[in-house]
Structure formats: structure tokens, C-alpha cells
Scaffold this motif. Structure first.
Motif, short mmCIF file in Angstrom:
data_model
loop_
_atom_site.label_atom_id
_atom_site.label_comp_id
_atom_site.label_asym_id
_atom_site.label_seq_id
_atom_site.Cartn_x
_atom_site.Cartn_y
_atom_site.Cartn_z
N LEU A 291 15.01 14.15 12.17
CA LEU A 291 15.44 13.54 10.91
C LEU A 291 14.77 12.19 10.69
O LEU A 291 14.39 11.86 9.57
CB LEU A 291 16.96 13.39 10.90
N ARG A 292 14.61 11.42 11.75
CA ARG A 292 13.93 10.11 11.63
C ARG A 292 12.47 10.29 11.25
O ARG A 292 11.94 9.54 10.43
CB ARG A 292 14.02 9.33 12.94
N ILE B 128 18.60 11.87 24.50
CA ILE B 128 17.50 12.31 23.66
C ILE B 128 18.05 13.39 22.74
O ILE B 128 18.32 14.51 23.17
CB ILE B 128 16.33 12.86 24.50
N ASP B 129 18.23 13.05 21.49
CA ASP B 129 18.76 13.98 20.50
C ASP B 129 17.61 14.41 19.60
O ASP B 129 17.18 13.67 18.73
CB ASP B 129 19.87 13.31 19.69
N GLY C 41 6.17 7.56 -0.19
CA GLY C 41 6.70 6.87 -1.36
C GLY C 41 7.83 7.60 -2.02
O GLY C 41 8.20 7.31 -3.15
N HIS C 42 8.45 8.56 -1.34
CA HIS C 42 9.56 9.31 -1.92
C HIS C 42 10.91 8.87 -1.35
O HIS C 42 11.93 9.46 -1.63
CB HIS C 42 9.41 10.82 -1.63
N GLY C 43 10.92 7.84 -0.52
CA GLY C 43 12.15 7.42 0.15
C GLY C 43 12.69 6.21 -0.45
O GLY C 43 13.55 5.57 -0.45
N GLU D 212 12.29 11.17 7.64
CA GLU D 212 12.57 9.97 6.85
C GLU D 212 11.34 9.05 6.80
O GLU D 212 11.00 8.52 5.73
CB GLU D 212 13.76 9.24 7.47
N ILE D 213 10.66 8.88 7.92
CA ILE D 213 9.45 8.03 7.95
C ILE D 213 8.36 8.64 7.07
O ILE D 213 7.68 7.91 6.33
CB ILE D 213 8.97 7.87 9.41
N ILE D 214 8.19 9.95 7.11
CA ILE D 214 7.17 10.62 6.29
C ILE D 214 7.49 10.45 4.82
O ILE D 214 6.60 10.16 4.00
CB ILE D 214 7.07 12.10 6.67
#
Length: 95
Positions: free
Chosen positions: A82-83, A75-76, A93-95, A86-88
Motif C-alpha cells: 500500500l505504501r 514486516i507487513d 501526481g494523482h495523490g 501511495e508513493i507511485i
């Protein structure tokens, strides 16, 4: 079981967790303090928080023990954070 483990377990079960539960009962018995623009009460929020502390503490302890048993990154939390970021970003719509 080792003496340290027994004493730690005794402290948790007979002192710490009952103290959190008593604190929760004290807060739930206080007069209701409404939180503006919500349907929640401040005393109820604190009572639930105090009731959740033993559960979260045990979950954290389990995670620590699993990390000691398994040598790889079981479990990191940095990677999980970070994930989620990234999902947010993708969701907005910024990814």
C-alpha cells in the motif's frame, strides 16, 4: 540441533542449492538468445534468476523466522504494498 533441522539443512546445502547452481550453469552455456529491443539475452536472464533463487529463499526464511520471534507486525507485506502504491500515485501526481 534437532534432527529435522539437520536434515533440512543437509538437503538445502547438498541437493537444492547445488541443483540451482548447476541449472544456472546449464542455461549460461546455452547459445545466446537475444531479447528483442534490449541488450539482454534470455539464457543469461534465466541463469541469473536461478542463481538468485537460493539467496531469495534464504531471505524469505529469515523474514519468516523474524516474524515468529517478534509477535508484532515486523514486516507487513500488505502495508508495504500500500505504501509503494501511495508513493507511485504521489510521484505521478494523482495523490
Amino acid at each position: 540441533m534437532s534432527e529435522r533441522l539437520r536434515s533440512d539443512l543437509l538437503t538445502k546445502l547438498c541437493v537444492q542449492y547445488p541443483a540451482w547452481m548447476i541449472l544456472s550453469v546449464v542455461f549460461i552455456s546455452l547459445p545466446d538468445i537475444p531479447i528483442p529491443s534490449t541488450e539482454m539475452y534470455l539464457d543469461h536472464v534465466f541463469a541469473v534468476l536461478f542463481m538468485a533463487i537460493p539467496f531469495l529463499s534464504e531471505c524469505w526464511s529469515i523474514i519468516e523466522n523474524l516474524r515468529e520471534i517478534v509477535e508484532d507486525n515486523l514486516i507487513d507485506f500488505g502495508m508495504i504494498y500500500l505504501r509503494i502504491i501511495e508513493i507511485i500515485k504521489v510521484w505521478r501526481g494523482h495523490g
